[in-house]
Motif scaffolding. Structure first.
Motif, PDB file in Angstrom:
ATOM      1  N   LYS A   1      -2.383  -1.711 -11.968  1.00 19.09           N
ATOM      2  CA  LYS A   1      -3.971  -1.457 -12.759  1.00 19.09           C
ATOM      3  C   LYS A   1      -4.797  -2.750 -12.719  1.00 19.09           C
ATOM      4  N   GLU A   2      -3.987  -3.735 -12.656  1.00 15.22           N
ATOM      5  CA  GLU A   2      -4.863  -5.060 -12.812  1.00 15.22           C
ATOM      6  C   GLU A   2      -4.060  -6.377 -11.957  1.00 15.22           C
ATOM      7  N   LEU A   3      -4.908  -7.139 -11.473  1.00  5.94           N
ATOM      8  CA  LEU A   3      -4.331  -8.069 -10.720  1.00  5.94           C
ATOM      9  C   LEU A   3      -4.101  -9.418 -11.417  1.00  5.94           C
TER      10      LEU A   3
ATOM     11  N   LYS B   1       0.875  -1.274  -0.056  1.00  4.72           N
ATOM     12  CA  LYS B   1      -0.054   0.096  -0.032  1.00  4.72           C
ATOM     13  C   LYS B   1       1.162   1.193  -0.165  1.00  4.72           C
ATOM     14  N   GLY B   2       0.506   2.226  -1.042  1.00  7.44           N
ATOM     15  CA  GLY B   2       1.329   3.595  -1.066  1.00  7.44           C
ATOM     16  C   GLY B   2       2.863   3.446  -1.400  1.00  7.44           C
ATOM     17  N   THR B   3       3.105   2.477  -2.243  1.00  6.38           N
ATOM     18  CA  THR B   3       4.273   2.291  -2.992  1.00  6.38           C
ATOM     19  C   THR B   3       4.213   2.561  -4.236  1.00  6.38           C
TER      20      THR B   3
ATOM     21  N   LEU C   1      -3.881  -9.158   1.160  1.00  6.67           N
ATOM     22  CA  LEU C   1      -3.202  -8.706   0.177  1.00  6.67           C
ATOM     23  C   LEU C   1      -3.724  -7.330  -0.073  1.00  6.67           C
ATOM     24  N   ASP C   2      -2.588  -6.197  -0.064  1.00  8.91           N
ATOM     25  CA  ASP C   2      -3.090  -4.682  -0.087  1.00  8.91           C
ATOM     26  C   ASP C   2      -2.192  -3.940  -1.118  1.00  8.91           C
ATOM     27  N   VAL C   3      -2.713  -3.678  -2.202  1.00 14.28           N
ATOM     28  CA  VAL C   3      -2.051  -2.740  -3.311  1.00 14.28           C
ATOM     29  C   VAL C   3      -2.979  -1.593  -3.542  1.00 14.28           C
ATOM     30  N   ARG C   4      -3.579  -1.272  -2.298  1.00 12.83           N
ATOM     31  CA  ARG C   4      -4.176   0.271  -2.582  1.00 12.83           C
ATOM     32  C   ARG C   4      -3.115   1.421  -2.696  1.00 12.83           C
TER      33      ARG C   4
ATOM     34  N   PHE D   1      -7.279  -5.999  -0.924  1.00  9.05           N
ATOM     35  CA  PHE D   1      -7.513  -4.639  -1.233  1.00  9.05           C
ATOM     36  C   PHE D   1      -6.603  -4.431  -2.532  1.00  9.05           C
ATOM     37  N   ALA D   2      -7.626  -4.530  -3.495  1.00  9.90           N
ATOM     38  CA  ALA D   2      -6.929  -3.978  -4.745  1.00  9.90           C
ATOM     39  C   ALA D   2      -7.142  -2.443  -5.261  1.00  9.90           C
ATOM     40  N   GLY D   3      -7.794  -1.651  -4.370  1.00 11.89           N
ATOM     41  CA  GLY D   3      -7.988  -0.515  -4.635  1.00 11.89           C
ATOM     42  C   GLY D   3      -8.606  -0.278  -5.888  1.00 11.89           C
ATOM     43  N   SER D   4      -8.205   0.591  -6.720  1.00  6.84           N
ATOM     44  CA  SER D   4      -8.774   1.134  -7.942  1.00  6.84           C
ATOM     45  C   SER D   4      -8.510  -0.186  -8.852  1.00  6.84           C
TER      46      SER D   4
END
Length: 820
Positions: free
Chosen positions: A639-641, A611-613, A631-634, A655-658
């Motif tokens: 752009k895509e998992l 997150k935030g990287t 799993l947190d990539v917010r 947590f895929a965020g957008s």
């Protein structure tokens, strides 16, 4: 020397059960391996008593400290061996129900043959662990460690540091004058004057509870002889055998005769009750620790209508008056010293002959020390006493800013001993949870959900019957808050802290404990704060100079590291291929490019936060991380998992965020939390598909998840959909949301975050069907821009919300960061 046991007993308690579960699995263990596992199980079981004995002592010798350290390290290695076992033998399928049929039988047989090399490696590792355990067991028996400890502890037991609080000169009190007035008024005035009343003073260790109670007691004793017939002030403390001694001391004070012992607790209670039966009394019970203590002590006090008063002090907000009506008890939460009072108290203790003036060359160091004390009176007094005869700036910075874990400090320091009482009173699982906060930088505001999910990944949270691990972890946070060991910040509508912080003095203490126990290795860039033992948890705090990456530390062996947390620049992230048993990899907020080479080899990884990287993509084979639960990539560039993510059968929090998720995410049956921006191919039917997921508890949808043909975007929640979702957050460019009847039957929290409103005639119905959300308790509506459409939407949501929440105390509206 302080006891260095901490969370060890909890680990030793759990390991025999873990080994037992391993024996119950249908694994083809090589000859002799099963017997070795049973031997480990029996030896660890027998060590429980010795560990518990060490844990109950205030002090022990260096030999016992060394033995405890060996138990701790071998316990870590055994747990790593157990967790790796299933992964190396059958790819993480251990514990699953075996498939039926002839083909399945053939497949299991083939898997066993294919895994033979791994099984030989496993057997060799187990042999080494068995030899270490037997050596440790023999050492305990050979030196009779338990007996030696008991004898030494009696001779070395220090004086009770709380005694000084009972003999404070009233004229020397700083910052307590108003508090003495407040508590005196509560004792004498509030409530019925005739009923028995209890005033409980609560606060963190060293906050001045005993000093305050004693000042109030002496004041009322001097002024109220005509009002009270008898007085007593007793201190109890955490020891289990102190209740009868406390009752004996109270009897002596009330009767005027020295109690010589010889009476059992029942006789003592009867004697005290006889004295108090027809008298108006003022009793102070100082330093109360448990409900069990209070259950006995409360038997002393007759419930008559003479206006008697009891004052208690405790570090636990939940104590001690559970059995008394709300009208007969008052809780007084003692506050910490203001910055002005802290400086005044420090100067009075350190420079009593200098007219309360700090030498000019020490002013900067003085201000730093005051900040470090954080308004805690005992810290102020203790550090002032240490620095009273020190005149150089270097001495002030060395001693004043590193008091608790300085090599010059010892176990007799009042401050450290007082904090030890609180730490030792915790159950083993809570000790581990508290020590875990040493991983975060000082004064960090730690996100509660981040913390509890990391606790779960580390194995600190035992699964309860019918209670989720998250709910159990929240209970742990509440208990640590109630014990005044961590500070809650920004509570939600249910009173649960969204974030928490540790007081600077408590932080110093847990850092000290963490280093003593080799619980965590704390590093600042290339400086290792604790590298005496095997690195089990790495916390690396670094900052780049002028935006330039720092060099990676390649010399530290991280093959046994269970968690790696980086604060600062991502260039310091160690080579992932070396993290063989890591469960937690947390890079949240790191600056610079993130290298994920070797990530998919981390077979035990349960928690991964980017997150935030600046991470821009995940490895295609991330589906190989079969143990991953969070799993947190917010707030990244992802752009895509990858499609392989749907193979993560244990993933609970995504947590895929957008970012978009691949098709098939609905097959991930363990998911409880989902944050995403739709699917990679088509999002038209995405909400309809995921609405059937019966385990989702929290859902966050970004605007891409709501695309529909045409120029406008609408979020449509179908009837009967999302049966278990309790929290829903929608992030859209503009508000077009509809809730059909019977949608979201369990919803409690609704957050609607929009960029701007719709400035046309549709604004009034752009959020429709809110009245269908019958379980709703809390609504947050937020707009980034202030426009006519936003205000119309606010009015519509408020009107709909009032139908569900007539008193609407939990409808929060924010526009451009301002609350309305």
């Amino acid at each position: 020397m302080d006891v260095v046991v901490g969370a060890l007993s909890g680990m030793v308690d759990a390991l025999p059960g873990k080994l037992g579960e391993l024996l119950e699995q249908e694994y083809a263990l090589l000859s002799g391996v099963r017997d070795d596992v049973r031997l480990l199980q029996a030896e660890l079981d027998s060590m429980r008593g010795a560990i518990r004995h060490c844990e109950s002592l205030d002090h022990h010798d260096a030999q016992t400290t060394g033995w405890v350290g060996k138990v701790r390290e071998v316990a870590y290695d055994i747990e790593d061996w157990v967790d790796l076992f299933a992964v190396r033998v059958d790819g993480g399928g251990g514990g699953a129900q075996p498939a039926a049929g002839f083909r399945a039988w053939i497949r299991r047989g083939w898997d066993k043959v294919a895994a033979l090399p791994a099984r030989h490696t496993i057997a060799g590792e187990l042999q080494g662990l068995k030899e270490r355990v037997l050596e440790i067991s023999d050492q305990r028996k050979r030196y009779n460690l338990g007996g030696m400890v008991g004898a030494a502890a009696v001779a070395q037991h220090p004086l009770d540091p709380r005694l000084s609080a009972l003999f404070v000169d009233p004229g020397s009190l700083v910052g307590l004058e108003e508090k003495v007035e407040d508590v005196s008024r509560l004792v004498m005035d509030a409530g019925s004057r005739t009923e028995l009343k209890i005033v409980s003073i609560v606060g963190m260790a060293g906050s001045g509870k005993t000093t305050l109670a004693n000042a109030v007691y002496r004041r009322l004793q001097a002024q109220a002889h005509d009002n009270f017939d008898c007085f007593a002030f007793v201190s109890i403390g955490p020891k289990v055998d102190m209740v009868s001694k406390t009752v004996g001391v109270m009897l002596s004070q009330l009767s005027g005769d020295r109690h010589r012992g010889g009476h059992d607790i029942n006789q003592l209670i009867t004697s005290v009750r006889d004295i108090l039966a027809n008298k108006r009394y003022l009793i102070v019970v100082d330093d109360l620790w448990s409900s069990e203590q209070w259950a006995t002590l409360s038997c002393l006090f007759p419930h008559h209508s003479l206006g008697s008063r009891i004052i208690t002090t405790t570090r636990n907000d939940a104590l001690p008056t559970d059995s008394y009506s709300s009208s007969s008890k008052v809780v007084y939460k003692i506050s910490l010293l203001s910055d002005t009072d802290a400086k005044k108290l420090f100067l009075k203790k350190a420079f009593s002959n200098r007219n309360d003036c700090c030498p000019q060359h020490l002013e900067d160091a003085f201000n730093q020390v005051i900040t470090r004390c954080g308004g805690l009176p005992l810290a102020v007094v203790t550090i002032a006493a240490k620095l009273a005869h020190k005149h150089s700036r270097d001495e002030w910075e060395k001693i004043g800013l590193n008091l608790l874990y300085s090599s010059h400090s010892d176990g007799s320091d009042d401050l450290k001993q007082i904090l030890n009482l609180s730490f030792n009173d915790l159950q083993p699982h809570l000790r581990a949870c508290l020590l875990y906060l040493s991983i975060f930088p000082e004064n960090s505001e730690v996100d509660t959900e981040r913390l509890l999910r990391r606790w779960i990944a580390e194995g600190f949270i035992a699964q309860g019957h019918g209670i989720s691990a998250e709910d159990i972890a929240l209970g742990y946070i509440s208990e640590l808050i109630g014990r005044n060991l961590i500070l809650p910040l920004d509570s939600n509508h249910e009173g649960v802290a969204r974030r928490c912080r540790v007081h600077p003095v408590i932080y110093d203490f847990i850092v000290c404990k963490s280093m003593e126990e080799n619980f965590a290795t704390l590093m600042k860039a290339q400086h290792v704060q604790n590298n005496d033992g095997t690195v089990r948890r790495l916390s690396l705090k670094n900052s780049s100079k002028q935006g330039k990456p720092i060099e990676r530390n390649e010399s530290t062996d991280l093959s046994h590291a269970r968690s790696v947390t980086i604060f600062g620049h991502a260039s310091a992230v160690p080579q992932l291929i070396n993290l063989k048993v890591v469960r937690v990899l947390d890079l949240e907020g790191c600056d610079g490019p993130v290298c994920l080479d070797g990530l998919c080899k981390l077979v035990l990884l349960r928690y991964l936060s980017l997150k935030g990287t600046d991470a821009s993509e995940l490895p295609p084979t991330i589906g190989d991380l079969r143990c991953l639960k969070t799993l947190d990539v917010r707030s990244t560039k992802v752009k895509e998992l990858p499609p392989s993510i749907v193979r993560l059968e244990k993933l609970m929090h995504l947590f895929a965020g957008s970012a978009k998720v691949p098709d098939g995410v609905t097959k991930m049956k363990a998911l409880q939390t989902l944050s995403c921006g739709g699917t990679a191919k088509s999002s038209v039917n995405f909400i309809e598909e995921i609405s059937k997921h019966d385990k989702l508890r929290e859902l966050e949808l970004y605007s891409d998840a709501t695309e529909t043909p045409g120029n406008k975007k609408r979020v449509m929640f179908p009837a009967g959909g999302f049966p278990s979702v309790k929290k829903l957050c929608i992030r859209c460019s503009s508000p077009l949301v509809t809730f059909e009847p019977n949608a979201l039957p369990a919803i409690q929290v609704l957050e609607l975050r929009f960029q701007k409103g719709l400035a046309d005639e549709s604004s009034g119905v752009c959020v429709s069907g809110m009245e269908n959300l019958s379980s709703l308790k809390h609504v947050l509506l937020e707009f980034e821009q202030h426009d006519a459409g936003a205000m119309a939407t606010i009015d519509a949501v408020r009107n709909a919300g009032q139908k569900i929440l007539p008193d609407h105390p939990y409808i929060i509206v924010k526009v451009d960061g301002k609350s309305y």
